[in-house]
Design an enzyme around this catalytic site. Structure first.
Site, short mmCIF file in Angstrom:
data_model
loop_
_atom_site.label_atom_id
_atom_site.label_comp_id
_atom_site.label_asym_id
_atom_site.label_seq_id
_atom_site.Cartn_x
_atom_site.Cartn_y
_atom_site.Cartn_z
N ASP A 148 -13.97 2.08 -43.53
CA ASP A 148 -12.62 1.96 -42.99
C ASP A 148 -11.70 1.40 -44.07
O ASP A 148 -12.15 1.10 -45.17
CB ASP A 148 -12.62 1.10 -41.71
CG ASP A 148 -13.02 -0.34 -41.99
OD1 ASP A 148 -13.21 -0.72 -43.16
OD2 ASP A 148 -13.16 -1.10 -41.01
N SER A 149 -10.43 1.27 -43.76
CA SER A 149 -9.45 0.88 -44.80
C SER A 149 -9.31 -0.63 -44.91
O SER A 149 -8.71 -1.13 -45.84
CB SER A 149 -8.09 1.46 -44.45
OG SER A 149 -7.57 0.78 -43.31
N GLY A 178 -7.63 -2.33 -42.77
CA GLY A 178 -6.41 -2.68 -42.03
C GLY A 178 -6.70 -3.31 -40.67
O GLY A 178 -6.15 -4.35 -40.32
N GLY A 203 -6.05 3.50 -32.77
CA GLY A 203 -5.23 2.91 -31.72
C GLY A 203 -5.69 3.22 -30.31
O GLY A 203 -4.92 3.08 -29.36
N ASP A 248 -17.57 5.66 -33.77
CA ASP A 248 -18.25 4.45 -34.24
C ASP A 248 -17.91 3.33 -33.28
O ASP A 248 -16.84 3.35 -32.67
CB ASP A 248 -17.77 4.04 -35.64
CG ASP A 248 -16.44 3.32 -35.58
OD1 ASP A 248 -15.41 4.01 -35.42
OD2 ASP A 248 -16.41 2.08 -35.63
N CYS A 270 -37.32 7.63 -23.53
CA CYS A 270 -36.79 7.36 -24.86
C CYS A 270 -37.99 7.26 -25.82
O CYS A 270 -38.96 6.58 -25.53
CB CYS A 270 -36.00 6.06 -24.88
SG CYS A 270 -35.40 5.60 -26.53
N CYS A 313 -37.93 6.01 -28.88
CA CYS A 313 -37.74 5.04 -29.96
C CYS A 313 -38.93 4.08 -30.05
O CYS A 313 -39.72 3.96 -29.11
CB CYS A 313 -36.43 4.28 -29.79
SG CYS A 313 -36.52 2.80 -28.77
N CYS A 319 -39.17 1.52 -27.11
CA CYS A 319 -39.61 2.05 -25.81
C CYS A 319 -41.04 2.57 -25.86
O CYS A 319 -41.76 2.54 -24.87
CB CYS A 319 -38.66 3.13 -25.33
SG CYS A 319 -37.02 2.48 -24.96
N HIS A 333 -33.19 0.34 -30.17
CA HIS A 333 -33.16 1.22 -28.99
C HIS A 333 -31.74 1.71 -28.72
O HIS A 333 -31.52 2.90 -28.46
CB HIS A 333 -33.69 0.53 -27.73
CG HIS A 333 -33.26 1.24 -26.50
ND1 HIS A 333 -33.89 2.38 -26.04
CD2 HIS A 333 -32.19 1.06 -25.67
CE1 HIS A 333 -33.24 2.86 -24.99
NE2 HIS A 333 -32.21 2.07 -24.74
ZN LIG Z 1 -35.69 3.33 -26.67
#
Ligand SMILES: [Zn+2]
Length: 369
Positions: A91-92, A94, A214, A264, A302, A304, A307, A333
Site C-alpha cells: 500500500d502507499s 497513506g 474508502g 485484502d 477444510c 488445512c 482442521c 485456518h
Molecule cells: Zn481449516
C-alpha cells in the site's frame, strides 16, 4: 508492462482472471493475506503458501518506520528479506498515516506526521510513497491517496477526490520501476457521482490496475454492498479491480458478484489471534466453554493443517492456556478458509454458476454455530 491481466471467464458481472507478475501468476478472485511488518503474523512463508496464498500485502508505513525501506532495498528487497518468492502488493502508507500517526497535517504537498513508534516527524508525499515502494520492490504498488472516514462531510469527500487525483498524477510521473505495476485508487465515499468524477480521469491516465478505496471505513456493510456494482462498473473491464481493506466472507461473496477481483483484510489473521475462526457456517469462538470436550475438527470439510490434525477441544485448550500455537493454527485456518472460498468462487464463475453458488454460500453463513 510486466504485469498483465487476462480473463478466463465470467458469470453475470463476476469475473475469473489471471494476473501475471514477475513473481508468478495470481488467479482471481483472490484474497491477499496481510503481512504488515514483512510477516503474516504467526505464520512461516511455508504455512502461508500451504494455505493457498498466491500474493501477500506489505505495509509501506510500517516498513519505512522499521526497519526502513532503504535497509530492505540494501538487503535485496522485500521478497528476499521476508523469504516470500510469490507476488507482493504494497500500500502507499497513506491509510496508516491517517489512522495511526500523531499530529498529522495534510496539505496538497503531502502528509506531515509524527511516527506512532518514536515521535519522529516524517513526511509522506506522493513521490516519497513511490520511492519507498520501489525500494521495497513489490510487484504491485499503490498510489498515495486520501481516504476519508465514511462520516466525512460531502466537502471532505470532494476534497479527498480532488487531492487523490492530484497525487495519482504525481505518483504516475515519479514511478520508474518497469518490474512494478502501479495501481490507482478511486475515492468518493458512497456518492456515485463523486466516484465517477474520480474514476474517469484515473481511467484516462491508463494505470495497469484500479482499486476502490474508502469502503469499509465505518459505513454499514449494506451501504457498501449496494454501492459496489455501480462503482466496479466504472473501472476498465480488462484490468484487475481491487477492493481495499474488505472484508468478511459475506462481503467478499457480494463483492465478487459485483465484479471485483482482489481483496485484502486483517480480519482472518487478527480474528485468528483472538480465537475466532471463520467457517462455511459462520464464525466459531474457540474460547467458548462448549468446545472444552469437543473431539470434532474446527471445520469438517477444510483440508488445512489445523482442521486435518487437531480437535476443537485442543484449540480451546491452547487459547485457554495462552499458548502461541493457538493463534498460529487459527490464523492458518482462517487464511486457508478465505482462499478456499476464492478458489470455489473461481470454479463457480468458470462454470457460469456464480449467482447460485453465492446464494447457497451466503445462506450457509447464516446458520448459527
Ligand atoms: Zn481449516
Amino acid at each position: 508492462m510486466t504485469i498483465s491481466f487476462s480473463l478466463q471467464g465470467s458469470s453475470g458481472t463476476a469475473r475469473a482472471g489471471t494476473i501475471t507478475t514477475p513473481h508468478g501468476p495470481i488467479h482471481t478472485p483472490i484474497f491477499m493475506p496481510v503481512g504488515t511488518q514483512a510477516t503474516v503474523k504467526g505464520l512461516t512463508p511455508d504455512m502461508v503458501t500451504a494455505a493457498g496464498a498466491e500474493i501477500v500485502l506489505g505495509n509501506t508505513y510500517h516498513l519505512t518506520l522499521r526497519p526502513g525501506d532503504e535497509l530492505i532495498r540494501d538487503l535485496g528487497g522485500l521478497h528476499k528479506f521476508m523469504n516470500w518468492q510469490k507476488p507482493i502488493l504494497t500500500d502507499s502508507g497513506g491509510y496508516q498515516v491517517f489512522s495511526l500517526a500523531q499530529q498529522r497535517k495534510i496539505t496538497d504537498a503531502g502528509a506531515k506526521f509524527k511516527s506512532h513508534i518514536d515521535g519522529r516527524t516524517l513526511e509522506l508525499t506522493p513521490e516519497k510513497a513511490v520511492e519507498i515502494q520501489e525500494n521495497l520492490g513489490s510487484d504491485i504498488a499503490m498510489v498515495l491517496d486520501e481516504c476519508p472516514p465514511a462520516d466525512g462531510t460531502p466537502e471532505v469527500q470532494r476534497n479527498a477526490v480532488r487531492r487523490s487525483l492530484l497525487w495519482a498524477e504525481r505518483c504516475q510521473k515519479h514511478h520508474t520501476r518497469a518490474d512494478q505495476a502501479q495501481f490507482a485508487i478511486v475515492q468518493g465515499g458512497l456518492d456515485y457521482e463523486l466516484r465517477r468524477e474520480c474514476a474517469e480521469p484515473l481511467v484516462a491516465m491508463g494505470f495497469p490496475g484500479y482499486a476502490l478505496g474508502g469502503f469499509s471505513v465505518g459505513e454499514a456493510p449494506e451501504k457498501m454492498h449496494a454501492a459496489l456494482p455501480a462503482c466496479a462498473a466504472l473501472l476498465p473491464a480488462h484490468k484487475p479491480r481491487y477492493l481495499m481493506g474488505v472484508g468478511t466472507p459475506r462481503d467478499l461473496l457480494i463483492a465478487i458478484g459485483a465484479g471485483l477481483d482482489m481483496f485484502d483484510c486483517v480480519m482472518p489473521t487478527r480474528s485468528g489471534r483472538n480465537a475466532l475462526a471463520f467457517t462455511s457456517t459462520g464464525p466459531v469462538r474457540l474460547r467458548n466453554a462448549k468446545h472444552r470436550r469437543d473431539p470434532a475438527s474446527l471445520m469438517s470439510d477444510c483440508a488445512c493443517y489445523c482442521c486435518a490434525n487437531f480437535s476443537r477441544a485442543y484449540l480451546h485448550h491452547l487459547f485457554h492456556t495462552e499458548e502461541m500455537l493457538g493463534p498460529t493454527l487459527l490464523s492458518l485456518h482462517n487464511i486457508a478458509f478465505y482462499l478456499q472460498l476464492m478458489r470455489e468462487a473461481r470454479m463457480a464463475i468458470l462454470a457460469d454458476d456464480y449467482t447460485e453458488f453465492a446464494r447457497s454460500r451466503l445462506a450457509a453463513l447464516q446458520v448459527p454455530n
